[in-house]
Design a protein around this motif. Structure first.
Motif, PDB file in Angstrom:
ATOM      1  N   VAL A  77       0.841  -1.204   0.000  1.00  0.00           N
ATOM      2  CA  VAL A  77       0.000   0.000   0.000  1.00  0.00           C
ATOM      3  C   VAL A  77       0.873   1.250   0.000  1.00  0.00           C
ATOM      4  CG1 VAL A  77      -1.606   1.379   1.355  1.00  0.00           C
ATOM      5  CG2 VAL A  77      -2.021  -1.052   1.068  1.00  0.00           C
ATOM      6  N   ALA A  78       1.861   1.286   0.902  1.00  0.00           N
ATOM      7  CA  ALA A  78       2.754   2.447   0.970  1.00  0.00           C
ATOM      8  C   ALA A  78       3.558   2.595  -0.316  1.00  0.00           C
ATOM      9  CB  ALA A  78       3.693   2.312   2.173  1.00  0.00           C
ATOM     10  N   ALA A  79       4.033   1.466  -0.849  1.00  0.00           N
ATOM     11  CA  ALA A  79       4.817   1.511  -2.084  1.00  0.00           C
ATOM     12  C   ALA A  79       3.985   2.039  -3.246  1.00  0.00           C
ATOM     13  CB  ALA A  79       5.365   0.121  -2.397  1.00  0.00           C
ATOM     14  N   GLU A  80       2.725   1.600  -3.349  1.00  0.00           N
ATOM     15  CA  GLU A  80       1.873   2.072  -4.441  1.00  0.00           C
ATOM     16  C   GLU A  80       1.557   3.556  -4.298  1.00  0.00           C
ATOM     17  OE1 GLU A  80      -2.078   0.977  -7.022  1.00  0.00           O
ATOM     18  OE2 GLU A  80      -1.101  -0.506  -5.774  1.00  0.00           O
ATOM     19  N   THR A  81       1.350   3.997  -3.065  1.00  0.00           N
ATOM     20  CA  THR A  81       1.057   5.405  -2.825  1.00  0.00           C
ATOM     21  C   THR A  81       2.152   6.293  -3.396  1.00  0.00           C
ATOM     22  OG1 THR A  81      -0.153   4.866  -0.789  1.00  0.00           O
ATOM     23  CG2 THR A  81       0.610   7.134  -1.042  1.00  0.00           C
ATOM     24  N   PHE A  82       3.404   5.943  -3.106  1.00  0.00           N
ATOM     25  CA  PHE A  82       4.513   6.791  -3.558  1.00  0.00           C
ATOM     26  C   PHE A  82       4.958   6.458  -4.980  1.00  0.00           C
ATOM     27  CE2 PHE A  82       4.737   7.545   1.000  1.00  0.00           C
ATOM     28  CZ  PHE A  82       4.889   8.923   1.009  1.00  0.00           C
ATOM     29  N   MET A  83       4.656   5.248  -5.463  1.00  0.00           N
ATOM     30  CA  MET A  83       4.961   4.947  -6.863  1.00  0.00           C
ATOM     31  C   MET A  83       4.108   5.826  -7.786  1.00  0.00           C
ATOM     32  SD  MET A  83       7.020   3.175  -8.693  1.00  0.00           S
ATOM     33  CE  MET A  83       7.548   1.885  -7.554  1.00  0.00           C
ATOM     34  N   LEU A  84       2.858   6.046  -7.415  1.00  0.00           N
ATOM     35  CA  LEU A  84       2.000   6.944  -8.190  1.00  0.00           C
ATOM     36  C   LEU A  84       2.528   8.378  -8.153  1.00  0.00           C
ATOM     37  CD1 LEU A  84      -1.534   5.586  -7.193  1.00  0.00           C
ATOM     38  CD2 LEU A  84      -0.445   5.401  -9.438  1.00  0.00           C
TER      39      LEU A  84
ATOM     40  N   THR B 121      -6.896   9.123  -9.338  1.00  0.00           N
ATOM     41  CA  THR B 121      -8.237   9.466  -8.861  1.00  0.00           C
ATOM     42  C   THR B 121      -8.909   8.269  -8.210  1.00  0.00           C
ATOM     43  OG1 THR B 121      -8.469  11.125 -10.623  1.00  0.00           O
ATOM     44  CG2 THR B 121     -10.483  10.368  -9.537  1.00  0.00           C
ATOM     45  N   ILE B 122      -8.806   7.107  -8.846  1.00  0.00           N
ATOM     46  CA  ILE B 122      -9.436   5.905  -8.299  1.00  0.00           C
ATOM     47  C   ILE B 122      -8.770   5.497  -6.991  1.00  0.00           C
ATOM     48  CG2 ILE B 122      -9.827   3.439  -8.690  1.00  0.00           C
ATOM     49  CD1 ILE B 122     -10.109   4.077 -11.669  1.00  0.00           C
ATOM     50  N   PHE B 123      -7.442   5.486  -6.967  1.00  0.00           N
ATOM     51  CA  PHE B 123      -6.705   5.033  -5.781  1.00  0.00           C
ATOM     52  C   PHE B 123      -6.922   5.968  -4.598  1.00  0.00           C
ATOM     53  CE2 PHE B 123      -2.892   4.935  -3.099  1.00  0.00           C
ATOM     54  CZ  PHE B 123      -2.782   3.582  -2.831  1.00  0.00           C
ATOM     55  N   HIS B 124      -6.606   7.240  -4.783  1.00  0.00           N
ATOM     56  CA  HIS B 124      -6.709   8.183  -3.664  1.00  0.00           C
ATOM     57  C   HIS B 124      -8.162   8.501  -3.339  1.00  0.00           C
ATOM     58  CE1 HIS B 124      -2.487   9.106  -2.888  1.00  0.00           C
ATOM     59  NE2 HIS B 124      -2.297   9.018  -4.190  1.00  0.00           N
ATOM     60  N   GLY B 125      -9.040   8.448  -4.314  1.00  0.00           N
ATOM     61  CA  GLY B 125     -10.463   8.643  -4.026  1.00  0.00           C
ATOM     62  C   GLY B 125     -10.999   7.574  -3.099  1.00  0.00           C
ATOM     63  N   THR B 126     -10.581   6.328  -3.337  1.00  0.00           N
ATOM     64  CA  THR B 126     -11.012   5.224  -2.468  1.00  0.00           C
ATOM     65  C   THR B 126     -10.425   5.371  -1.068  1.00  0.00           C
ATOM     66  OG1 THR B 126     -11.072   3.776  -4.418  1.00  0.00           O
ATOM     67  CG2 THR B 126     -11.136   2.722  -2.250  1.00  0.00           C
ATOM     68  N   VAL B 127      -9.142   5.736  -0.998  1.00  0.00           N
ATOM     69  CA  VAL B 127      -8.486   5.915   0.306  1.00  0.00           C
ATOM     70  C   VAL B 127      -9.189   7.000   1.113  1.00  0.00           C
ATOM     71  CG1 VAL B 127      -6.365   6.643   1.459  1.00  0.00           C
ATOM     72  CG2 VAL B 127      -6.236   5.086  -0.480  1.00  0.00           C
ATOM     73  N   LEU B 128      -9.418   8.148   0.488  1.00  0.00           N
ATOM     74  CA  LEU B 128     -10.069   9.255   1.195  1.00  0.00           C
ATOM     75  C   LEU B 128     -11.493   8.904   1.589  1.00  0.00           C
ATOM     76  CD1 LEU B 128      -8.755  12.241  -0.973  1.00  0.00           C
ATOM     77  CD2 LEU B 128      -8.033  11.592   1.333  1.00  0.00           C
ATOM     78  N   PHE B 129     -12.179   8.131   0.744  1.00  0.00           N
ATOM     79  CA  PHE B 129     -13.532   7.693   1.078  1.00  0.00           C
ATOM     80  C   PHE B 129     -13.519   6.824   2.340  1.00  0.00           C
ATOM     81  CE2 PHE B 129     -16.646   4.211   0.836  1.00  0.00           C
ATOM     82  CZ  PHE B 129     -17.819   4.937   0.903  1.00  0.00           C
TER      83      PHE B 129
ATOM     84  N   GLU C  39      -0.499   9.999   2.761  1.00  0.00           N
ATOM     85  CA  GLU C  39      -1.535  10.587   1.906  1.00  0.00           C
ATOM     86  C   GLU C  39      -1.224  12.050   1.590  1.00  0.00           C
ATOM     87  OE1 GLU C  39      -5.009   9.976  -0.350  1.00  0.00           O
ATOM     88  OE2 GLU C  39      -3.585   8.649   0.647  1.00  0.00           O
ATOM     89  N   VAL C  40      -0.874  12.834   2.609  1.00  0.00           N
ATOM     90  CA  VAL C  40      -0.632  14.261   2.406  1.00  0.00           C
ATOM     91  C   VAL C  40       0.607  14.488   1.546  1.00  0.00           C
ATOM     92  CG1 VAL C  40      -0.021  16.431   3.550  1.00  0.00           C
ATOM     93  CG2 VAL C  40      -1.813  14.975   4.512  1.00  0.00           C
ATOM     94  N   SER C  41       1.707  13.802   1.858  1.00  0.00           N
ATOM     95  CA  SER C  41       2.946  14.023   1.113  1.00  0.00           C
ATOM     96  C   SER C  41       2.819  13.567  -0.336  1.00  0.00           C
ATOM     97  CB  SER C  41       4.114  13.303   1.797  1.00  0.00           C
ATOM     98  OG  SER C  41       3.855  11.911   1.919  1.00  0.00           O
ATOM     99  N   SER C  42       2.186  12.408  -0.565  1.00  0.00           N
ATOM    100  CA  SER C  42       2.040  11.927  -1.940  1.00  0.00           C
ATOM    101  C   SER C  42       1.097  12.830  -2.739  1.00  0.00           C
ATOM    102  CB  SER C  42       1.533  10.484  -1.955  1.00  0.00           C
ATOM    103  OG  SER C  42       0.257  10.369  -1.343  1.00  0.00           O
ATOM    104  N   LEU C  43      -0.009  13.254  -2.122  1.00  0.00           N
ATOM    105  CA  LEU C  43      -0.932  14.146  -2.820  1.00  0.00           C
ATOM    106  C   LEU C  43      -0.306  15.515  -3.080  1.00  0.00           C
ATOM    107  CD1 LEU C  43      -4.411  13.392  -1.186  1.00  0.00           C
ATOM    108  CD2 LEU C  43      -3.665  12.911  -3.519  1.00  0.00           C
ATOM    109  N   PHE C  44       0.554  15.962  -2.166  1.00  0.00           N
ATOM    110  CA  PHE C  44       1.257  17.230  -2.383  1.00  0.00           C
ATOM    111  C   PHE C  44       2.149  17.141  -3.626  1.00  0.00           C
ATOM    112  CE2 PHE C  44       5.104  19.820  -1.861  1.00  0.00           C
ATOM    113  CZ  PHE C  44       4.547  21.083  -1.783  1.00  0.00           C
TER     114      PHE C  44
END
Length: 314
Positions: free
Chosen positions: A110-117, A251-259, A209-214
């Motif tokens: 999960v962490a790897a995918e977050t920052f790979m994106l 959008t799909i990945f972070h949208g699901t996480v935030l949901f 979430e914050v650092s990757s979205l930034f």
């Protein structure tokens, strides 16, 4: 005392409730999830193979995409086989070791995918905003370092969370109201104070979430500004088309996480959490290779050649 506690912990078992609220749907759900997992494995492994054997795809973008496919395959394999087993077997137990192992591996991916994106968004930024310097900036050394960094952070954060989960004690009813051993479900059945573990999980999740979205937002704002300054409409369309697949995946990945973060913590929300978790852990790994191949002529052409002529790239 520590030895006795360790022995007691090793004997703990958990019961995964899966989707027990719908007993008549167990077999249909098994068939659906089996199909999804098969598609996930075939598409992601095919993507890795195509990128590896086709010299035209030996670029930083496809290098990152191959690692995203690897992460998705590993993440799905960590979760889905146990879900399939629990849907057809009466025994829904999972050992303490098995549960912690699943949790540890899932955290890594999960962490790897977050920052790979996030890394892939930086690659898109360099492509659009600094095209003449692309090969200089996105060197093999930098690409390898970025990928190594995503895996390293995934391992470090997962080890940290797992250590504090192992510090908890478990007794009595260990029924996990989910189909996967995720953090909130595990600590909810602990008979010791999980506040430190919960706080640490919250801090790491917010940081990720914050650092990757930034990174993603800052790179795409720069991309948008650069594209809007382009004189030709064709140039703007081409620049935007190179980012469409990546934006869809983000959008799909972070949208699901935030949901899932926004779901209220109540008894009535467990079904919503389960459905969201299914999408997050089972469906997204299947969608990513489809998203990236749908609008990518090079990948579609390579995939078609591989299916029709398996020895063509050899």
């Amino acid at each position: 005392m520590l030895l006795a506690e360790a022995n007691q912990t090793s004997e703990v078992t958990f019961i995964l409730l899966r989707f027990s609220e719908f007993p008549d749907l167990q077999v249909p759900l098994f068939l659906v999830f089996l199909t999804i997992y098969t598609v996930t494995a075939v598409r992601n492994l095919s993507m890795i193979l195509i990128i590896r054997i086709n010299p035209k795809l030996h670029t930083p973008m496809y290098f990152f995409l191959s690692h995203l496919s690897f992460i998705d395959f590993c993440y799905s394999t960590t979760v889905t086989p146990k879900l399939l087993e629990n849907l057809v077997m009466e025994d829904r137990t999972i050992s303490f070791t098995g549960c912690i192992t699943q949790f540890f591996l899932a955290c890594i991916f999960v962490a790897a995918e977050t920052f790979m994106l996030a890394v892939m968004s930086y690659d898109r930024f360099v492509t659009v905003c600094h095209p003449l310097l692309y090969t200089v900036i996105m060197s093999q050394k930098l690409c390898a370092s970025l990928v190594a960094g995503t895996y390293t952070w995934g391992i470090v954060s997962s080890l940290t969370l797992t250590y504090f989960v192992l510090a908890l004690s478990f007794c009595g009813s260990n029924v996990i109201n989910n189909f996967v051993c995720e953090h909130s479900a595990i600590v909810s059945v602990s008979c010791s104070d999980p506040s430190v573990s919960q706080m640490l999980c919250f801090i790491i999740a917010i940081f990720d979430e914050v650092s990757s979205l930034f990174i993603i937002l800052s790179t795409y704002i720069s991309i948008f500004v650069t594209v809007m300054k382009m004189p030709s409409t064709g140039g703007r369309q081409k620049a935007f088309s190179t980012c469409t697949s990546h934006l869809t995946a983000i959008t799909i990945f972070h949208g699901t996480v935030l949901f899932l973060y926004c779901v209220p913590n109540s008894k009535n929300s467990w079904l919503i959490v389960k459905v969201g978790s299914v999408f997050y852990t089972v469906v997204i790994p299947m969608l990513n290779p489809l998203i990236y191949s749908l609008r990518n002529k090079d990948v579609k052409e390579s995939f078609r050649k591989l299916m029709n002529h398996p020895t063509l790239f050899c």
